[in-house]
Design an enzyme around this catalytic site. Structure first.
Site, short mmCIF file in Angstrom:
data_model
loop_
_atom_site.label_atom_id
_atom_site.label_comp_id
_atom_site.label_asym_id
_atom_site.label_seq_id
_atom_site.Cartn_x
_atom_site.Cartn_y
_atom_site.Cartn_z
N LYS A 77 7.62 6.03 -4.86
CA LYS A 77 7.40 7.42 -4.44
C LYS A 77 8.54 8.30 -4.99
O LYS A 77 9.70 7.87 -5.03
CB LYS A 77 7.39 7.47 -2.92
CG LYS A 77 7.03 8.82 -2.30
CD LYS A 77 6.93 8.65 -0.77
CE LYS A 77 6.55 9.96 -0.09
NZ LYS A 77 6.49 9.81 1.37
N SER A 173 2.49 11.33 3.67
CA SER A 173 2.82 11.99 2.43
C SER A 173 2.93 11.05 1.23
O SER A 173 3.14 11.52 0.10
CB SER A 173 4.14 12.74 2.59
OG SER A 173 5.16 11.83 2.92
N SER A 197 3.92 8.49 7.24
CA SER A 197 3.66 8.76 5.83
C SER A 197 3.32 7.60 4.93
O SER A 197 2.94 7.81 3.79
CB SER A 197 4.85 9.52 5.22
OG SER A 197 4.88 10.82 5.75
#
Lengths: 525, 108
Positions: A77, A173, A197
Site C-alpha cells: 500500500k 482504505s 481498512s
C-alpha cells in the site's frame, strides 16, 4: 497458467523449477498492464521488480532460496515507505516524495526474497472506506468484471456504458492492495488497518484480510494515521498464505517502541478437524442497523456450521459497541491533527510558492496539499484538543475506549475463544451510489463492524464466505484474543475449508487479443 | 450550539489548514454533533486509556548513534535548500489577522 487448489503451489513450483521467478514476475507485470483500468497500482516498479526476480532465480539455481516467499510477487500500500520508490499516500502533499528508506515490513519482505511489484492505491492518507478519495482516482473492484457479477447484475443489453457505470468499489482504505490480490496481479499485499481498512476491502474483494494484534508488527515506515491504533495489514488469497506472511513480519522492532518484546515464533497452521473444544461468541450488538439480510443469513449459517461441528456457540454482549464509532471519530481526528502536523513543505513533499513567512508558507502548502477529508479531520481533531474541549471530548473518548476494550476482556474472560461477526453491512456498492454520501458518513457507516477491534488492539481477520445475490463477495470476521494469532488463524482456516469460497472468474478484455479468462493459482504458500 | 467565528479562526491558526467554504464549517459542526453522543456514556471512575499496551513496559533504545550520515538522501526530497540547510521563509511573522487573511471566514 498455474491451476488453483491447495496451498504450497507456487512456492513449490518455483523450487521445482516448473516456473522461474522472472517468468512469474513478468506474468504479474503483464497482468497489471492488462488490468490497468482497475487503478489498483499507483506505481509499478517494473525494473527493480525484474532485478529482484533475477536475483531470486540465481538463488533457486543454487538451490538456496531464502524461504517460502523467495521470488513471490507482492504489492505494498502506498502509505508504506519503500526506498527509491515514490510514496504518495494518494495525496498531493507527497507527490514526488521518493522514500529514502524501507519500512520495516517492506525490508522484511525483501529480506525474504519477495519481489516488490509496486505501490497500491488508497484513499488519501488512508482516510476513507472506499478507496475512492485519493488523487489518483478510485480503485475498481475486480469482481465488477467477473462472470459472477455480470451474470447477476448487468442488464441484458450489456453495453460498454453499462459496464462503465456499474462497477463497484473495493472498499477501503487498502482497496488497491485488495484489488491487486483479488485480480491475481500479486500473491500477497500489505495494507494498513486503523478502523477496518484491511478487512473492509478484503471482504468486498473476496480475499483474506488479517489485522494483527496491535504491537505485533512494526509500524516503522508506515506513515501514521492514528499511532495508538494503526497496524500493518496482510491481504492474501488464503489463510495459510496470511500465516506465512505474518511469520515473516511479526516480531519486535527496535525502531518501533510500540512493538512488544516477546519472542515471536512463526507457525504452521494445523489442520483443525475437531472444533468441539472451541467456544464461539456471537456479539449481538453486531446485528447493527443497516446489516443486509443476506449477510445476516450468512452469519447465522456460519454460526450453525460451528454448532453442527460440535463447537459451543453462544450469544454474547459487547454493550459499548454502538459508541465505538463515535469514540473512534474523536480519537482518530485528534491523533490525525497531530500526525499531519509534520507536513509543512520544508523537508519533503509539496511546498507552496508562497514565501512571505514560514507560517503562511505552511498554511498555503497544507491548503494546496490536503484534500477535504484530510483537512476536515485535522480541523475536527484540533477542535477536540482545544483546552476548553480536551476533557469533554478527548479524555472522555479515552475513557470510553477503555470501556470498549473491557467489553472484550469480559467476554474472552468468560470462556469464549473467538468472536464471529460480519465484516461489512452489505456487499460492495456501485461507485455511483457510494459517492452520493460524503466520506465521513460512509466511514462511520462502514467501519461500525470493524473498528472496535482497533480500539481494543485485538487481532481480527476477514474470511471470504460466499457470494451475494448480486454475485459479489461477502466475508465474515473472526476476532481473537491479544497475540493469539495462531488460534485465530487456525479457526479461520477451518472455516475457509468449510465454505469453499468460489474463485473469481475474471473476464478481462484485452485490446489486442479479445476477451480471455484467467484461472490462476489461489495461493502461493 | 454553533461554533463561533473566533474559535474557527483559532482553529485555522492552530491547524494551519483552512475551512475553505461553508461546507467545511458545516463539516465541523456535524463532527461536533456526532462526537456529543459520547456524553451519553457513563464514565464515572473510568481511567482514560492511552494505549492498549499500557500493562507492558515499552522498550527504549540505548542512546547510541547507530545510523546516519545520510544528509544527501534526506536533502533530496526538499524543494528549497542551500548547502546542507533546509531553507524556510522568514519566521516570527504571525499569520495575518482574520480581516487581512485570505480566508472564507472573512465573510462570517
Amino acid at each position: 497458467a498455474l491451476k488453483g487448489g491447495s496451498p504450497f503451489q507456487v512456492s513449490a513450483a518455483l523450487k521445482e523449477g516448473r516456473v522461474t521467478p522472472t517468468e512469474l514476475c513478468q506474468k504479474c507485470l503483464s497482468l497489471i498492464k492488462s488490468t490497468k483500468f482497475l487503478n489498483a497500482y499507483i506505481t509499478v516498479a517494473e525494473e527493480t521488480a525484474l532485478k529482484q526476480a533475477e536475483e531470486s532465480e540465481k538463488r533457486y539455481g543454487r538451490g538456496q532460496p531464502l524461504g517460502v516467499l523467495d521470488g513471490i510477487p507482492v504489492a505494498v500500500k502506498d502509505n508504506f515507505n519503500a526506498a527509491g520508490i515514490e510514496t504518495t499516500c494518494a495525496s498531493k502533499m507527497l507527490k514526488g516524495y521518493i522514500s529514502p528508506y524501507n519500512a520495516t515490513v517492506v525490508q522484511k519482505l525483501l529480506d525474504q526474497g519477495a519481489v516488490l511489484l509496486g505501490k497500491t492505491n488508497l484513499d488519501e492518507f488512508a482516510m476513507g472506506s472506499g478507496s475512492t478519495d485519493g488523487i489518483f482516482g478510485p480503485v475498481r473492484n475486480p469482481w465488477s468484471y467477473s462472470r459472477q457479477y455480470k451474470e447477476k447484475s448487468v442488464p441484458k443489453s450489456h453495453s460498454q456504458e453499462d459496464e462503465e457505470s456499474n462497477w463497484v468499489i473495493t472498499g477501503g482504505s487498502s482497496g488497491g492492495s485488495a484489488a491487486a490480490v483479488s485480480s491475481f496481479t500479486c500473491f500477497a499485499a500489505l495494507g494498513s488497518d486503523t478502523g477496518g481498512s484491511t478487512r473492509n476491502p478484503a471482504a468486498h474483494c473476496g480475499v483474506v484480510g488479517l489485522k494483527p494484534t496491535y504491537g505485533l508488527i512494526s509500524r516503522h515506515g508506515l506513515i501514521p494515521l492514528v499511532n495508538s491504533m494503526d497496524v500493518p495489514g496482510i491481504l492474501t488469497r488464503c489463510v495459510d498464505d496470511a500465516a506465512v506472511v505474518l511469520g515473516t513480519l511479526a516480531g519486535h522492532d527496535p525502531k518501533d517502541s510500540t512493538t512488544i518484546q516477546d519472542n515471536f515464533k512463526p507457525f504452521d497452521l494445523p489442520n483443525l478437524t475437531d472444533v468441539s473444544k472451541l467456544s464461539i461468541g456471537i456479539p449481538k450488538e453486531y446485528h447493527a442497523p443497516g446489516l443486509s439480510s443476506e449477510i445476516l443469513s450468512l452469519w447465522s449459517k456460519a454460526a450453525d456450521l460451528f454448532k453442527n461441528a460440535g463447537a459451543k456457540v453462544i450469544e454474547v454482549s459487547l454493550p459499548h459497541t454502538r459508541y465505538s464509532i463515535v469514540c473512534y471519530h474523536v480519537l482518530c481526528t485528534a491523533e490525525v491533527a497531530s500526525n499531519m502536523a509534520r507536513f509543512d513543505g520544508l523537508e519533503y513533499g509539496h511546498r507552496s510558492d508562497m514565501n512571505k513567512s514560514t507560517e503562511s508558507m505552511y498554511a498555503a502548502t497544507r491548503r494546496e496539499g490536503f484534500n477535504d477529508v484530510v483537512r476536515g479531520r485535522i480541523l475536527s481533531g484540533n477542535y477536540f484538543l482545544l483546552k476548553q474541549n480536551y476533557e469533554n471530548y478527548f479524555i472522555k473518548a479515552q475513557k470510553v475506549r477503555r470501556l470498549i476494550a473491557n467489553d472484550f476482556v469480559k467476554v474472552f474472560g468468560s470462556g469464549v475463544d473467538i468472536l464471529l461477526t460480519p465484516t461489512t453491512l452489505s456487499d460492495a456498492v456501485p461507485y455511483m451510489e457510494f459517492i452520493k454520501e460524503d466520506n465521513r458518513t460512509r466511514s462511520a457507516q462502514d467501519d461500525i463492524l470493524t473498528q472496535a477491534a482497533n480500539m481494543a488492539g485485538l487481532p481480527a481477520i476477514n474470511v471470504p464466505t460466499g457470494l451475494s445475490e448480486r454475485g459479489l463477495p461477502v466475508g465474515l470476521q473472526f476476532i481473537g484474543q491479544s497475540f493469539q494469532e495462531k488460534q485465530l488463524l487456525t479457526v479461520a482456516k477451518w472455516f475457509e475449508k468449510q465454505v469453499k469460497f468460489p474463485m473469481i472468474q475474471l473476464e478481462v478484455k484485452r485490446h489486442d487479443h479479445g476477451a480471455f479468462q484467467h484461472q490462476k493459482s489461489a495461493s502461493f504458500s | 450550539r454553533k461554533v463561533t467565528v473566533e474559535v474557527l479562526d483559532r482553529l485555522e491558526h492552530l491547524a494551519l489548514v483552512d475551512f475553505r467554504d461553508a461546507e467545511g464549517v458545516e463539516r465541523l459542526q456535524k463532527a461536533i454533533q456526532f462526537a456529543d453522543q459520547l456524553h451519553e456514556v457513563n464514565t464515572d471512575g473510568v481511567e482514560p486509556m492511552d494505549s492498549v499496551l499500557e500493562d507492558r513496559c515499552l522498550y527504549l533504545r540505548e542512546d547510541d548513534v547507530t545510523e546516519g550520515n545520510c544528509t544527501n538522501e534526506l536533502l533530496k526530497n526538499a524543494r528549497e535548500k542551500v548547502e546542507e540547510y533546509f531553507v524556510a521563509p522568514p519566521g516570527n511573522i504571525p499569520l495575518p489577522k482574520l480581516e487581512e487573511r485570505e480566508t472564507f471566514l472573512q465573510g462570517s
